[in-house]
Design a protein around this motif. Sequence first.
Motif, mmCIF file in Angstrom:
data_model
loop_
_atom_site.group_PDB
_atom_site.id
_atom_site.type_symbol
_atom_site.label_atom_id
_atom_site.label_comp_id
_atom_site.label_asym_id
_atom_site.label_seq_id
_atom_site.Cartn_x
_atom_site.Cartn_y
_atom_site.Cartn_z
ATOM 1 N N LEU A 1 0.823 -1.212 0.000
ATOM 2 C CA LEU A 1 0.000 0.000 0.000
ATOM 3 C C LEU A 1 0.861 1.267 0.000
ATOM 4 O O LEU A 1 0.521 2.254 -0.659
ATOM 5 N N GLN A 2 2.005 1.224 0.688
ATOM 6 C CA GLN A 2 2.920 2.363 0.663
ATOM 7 C C GLN A 2 3.483 2.567 -0.747
ATOM 8 O O GLN A 2 3.654 3.707 -1.186
ATOM 9 N N LYS A 3 3.763 1.480 -1.435
ATOM 10 C CA LYS A 3 4.244 1.583 -2.817
ATOM 11 C C LYS A 3 3.167 2.198 -3.708
ATOM 12 O O LYS A 3 3.470 3.023 -4.582
ATOM 13 N N ALA A 4 1.915 1.807 -3.500
ATOM 14 C CA ALA A 4 0.817 2.385 -4.275
ATOM 15 C C ALA A 4 0.734 3.891 -4.031
ATOM 16 O O ALA A 4 0.599 4.674 -4.977
ATOM 17 N N VAL A 5 0.843 4.302 -2.773
ATOM 18 C CA VAL A 5 0.806 5.721 -2.435
ATOM 19 C C VAL A 5 1.975 6.451 -3.091
ATOM 20 O O VAL A 5 1.814 7.561 -3.610
ATOM 21 N N PHE A 6 3.158 5.842 -3.112
ATOM 22 C CA PHE A 6 4.322 6.440 -3.756
ATOM 23 C C PHE A 6 4.016 6.757 -5.221
ATOM 24 O O PHE A 6 4.282 7.869 -5.687
ATOM 25 N N TYR A 7 3.466 5.786 -5.949
ATOM 26 C CA TYR A 7 3.183 6.010 -7.366
ATOM 27 C C TYR A 7 2.081 7.042 -7.577
ATOM 28 O O TYR A 7 2.131 7.819 -8.527
ATOM 29 N N ILE A 8 1.103 7.076 -6.692
ATOM 30 C CA ILE A 8 0.054 8.093 -6.797
ATOM 31 C C ILE A 8 0.646 9.482 -6.545
ATOM 32 O O ILE A 8 0.340 10.431 -7.277
ATOM 33 N N GLN A 21 3.711 10.399 -7.075
ATOM 34 C CA GLN A 21 4.518 10.728 -8.254
ATOM 35 C C GLN A 21 3.640 11.263 -9.383
ATOM 36 O O GLN A 21 3.992 12.226 -10.053
ATOM 37 N N LYS A 22 2.500 10.630 -9.585
ATOM 38 C CA LYS A 22 1.567 11.070 -10.630
ATOM 39 C C LYS A 22 1.031 12.466 -10.314
ATOM 40 O O LYS A 22 0.908 13.314 -11.211
ATOM 41 N N ILE A 23 0.696 12.725 -9.061
ATOM 42 C CA ILE A 23 0.208 14.046 -8.661
ATOM 43 C C ILE A 23 1.275 15.106 -8.940
ATOM 44 O O ILE A 23 0.978 16.158 -9.508
ATOM 45 N N GLU A 24 2.515 14.836 -8.574
ATOM 46 C CA GLU A 24 3.598 15.786 -8.824
ATOM 47 C C GLU A 24 3.771 16.039 -10.319
ATOM 48 O O GLU A 24 3.973 17.183 -10.745
ATOM 49 N N LEU A 25 3.687 15.003 -11.121
ATOM 50 C CA LEU A 25 3.803 15.146 -12.568
ATOM 51 C C LEU A 25 2.679 16.016 -13.128
ATOM 52 O O LEU A 25 2.918 16.923 -13.925
ATOM 53 N N GLU A 26 1.465 15.760 -12.687
ATOM 54 C CA GLU A 26 0.317 16.534 -13.168
ATOM 55 C C GLU A 26 0.397 17.993 -12.706
ATOM 56 O O GLU A 26 0.048 18.904 -13.461
ATOM 57 N N GLN A 27 0.867 18.216 -11.473
ATOM 58 C CA GLN A 27 1.028 19.588 -10.992
ATOM 59 C C GLN A 27 2.087 20.324 -11.810
ATOM 60 O O GLN A 27 1.904 21.490 -12.159
ATOM 61 N N ALA A 28 3.183 19.646 -12.120
ATOM 62 C CA ALA A 28 4.236 20.265 -12.929
ATOM 63 C C ALA A 28 3.714 20.599 -14.327
ATOM 64 O O ALA A 28 4.018 21.669 -14.865
ATOM 65 N N ARG A 29 2.923 19.698 -14.904
ATOM 66 C CA ARG A 29 2.344 19.962 -16.225
ATOM 67 C C ARG A 29 1.411 21.170 -16.175
ATOM 68 O O ARG A 29 1.420 22.008 -17.070
#
Length: 80
Positions: A52-59, A61-69
């Motif tokens: 579950l911690q790994k799942a949160v890590f990837y989520i 990462q996706k949030i940071e990517l979308e915020q940067a975009r």
Amino acid sequence: MIATKPTIQLNEDQQKGLEAIEDWSLGFHLGNAVKYIARAGRKDPNKTVEDLQKAVFYIRQKIELEQARADYTRVAALLD
């Protein structure tokens, strides 16, 4: 040379998970999050929290990517 799909044996649940990731076009980050959520407590019951911690890590990462975009799009619009 054309790449071919590797021959691996997937059980029914794994196949359904792979199909969902592909059908929903989740991409790398969200696909990995779904994978870890789906297997949490199943592959190794002692690693449920870790999965579950790994799942949160990837989520995250996706949030940071979308915020940067979104930030890039705002700046680009200001420069036009």
